[in-house]
Design a protein around this motif. Structure first.
Motif: not given
Ligand code: DQA
Length: 143
Positions: A9, A11, A17, A22, A73, A75-76, A79, A99-101, A103, A106, A110
């Motif tokens: 979700p 992305l 964003r 990101y 990935n 995403a949320a 978690h 993951h791009l970031s 986690p 953060r 996460r």
């Molecule tokens: C993410 C990290 C997740 O915590 C976040 O909810 C995302 C993107 C990332 O790619 O860094 O939507 O998966």
């Protein structure tokens, strides 16, 4: 070899964003980046995105049935989605979480991934290159 790249979700909205987290790449640019790196490493990437948990689960079932390796990935969903975790566990071909970031650098919510325990490994914090590193890892796992 085919690889299914599943993005969860929000992305597809990288354009709106936080670019400090990101990066500057739009989602269409990210797809092109993944497809090109996949080609370099001998894969054909089928890159998909959904905001919907059930759709992601059906794609994981498809990978399980077809013995297709997965880069995901979540995403949320990373978690808290035990349903995606259970579907990921069905995939017997390699499955890599990306993951791009980073986690872990953060917010505390996460820091938990319910997916990592059923993945071959997790790569995060390298922006779009997290996917490239996952492709390199996948190549090592499959050759
Ligand atoms: C993410 C990290 C997740 O915590 C976040 O909810 C995302 C993107 C990332 O790619 O860094 O939507 O998966």
């Amino acid at each position: 070899m085919k690889v299914l790249v599943i993005n969860g979700p929000n992305l597809a909205r990288l354009d709106i964003r936080d670019s400090a987290i990101y990066g500057d790449m739009s989602y269409p640019q990210l797809i092109a980046h993944i497809e090109s790196a996949a080609k370099t490493h001998g894969f054909t990437a089928d890159v998909r995105q959904s905001d919907d948990e059930a759709t992601i689960i059906s794609w994981l079932h498809e990978a399980a049935d077809g013995s297709i390796p997965v880069i995901i990935n979540p995403a949320a969903f990373t978690h808290y989605s035990y349903a995606i975790r259970d579907a990921a566990e069905l995939v017997k071909a390699p499955l890599i979480e990306v993951h791009l970031s980073n986690p872990l650098a953060r917010e505390e919510f996460r820091h938990t991934s319910v997916i990592s325990g059923v993945a071959n490994g997790t790569i995060g914090g390298f922006g779009p290159n997290s996917y490239v590193l996952a492709l390199i890892a996948l190549k090592a796992l499959t050759s």
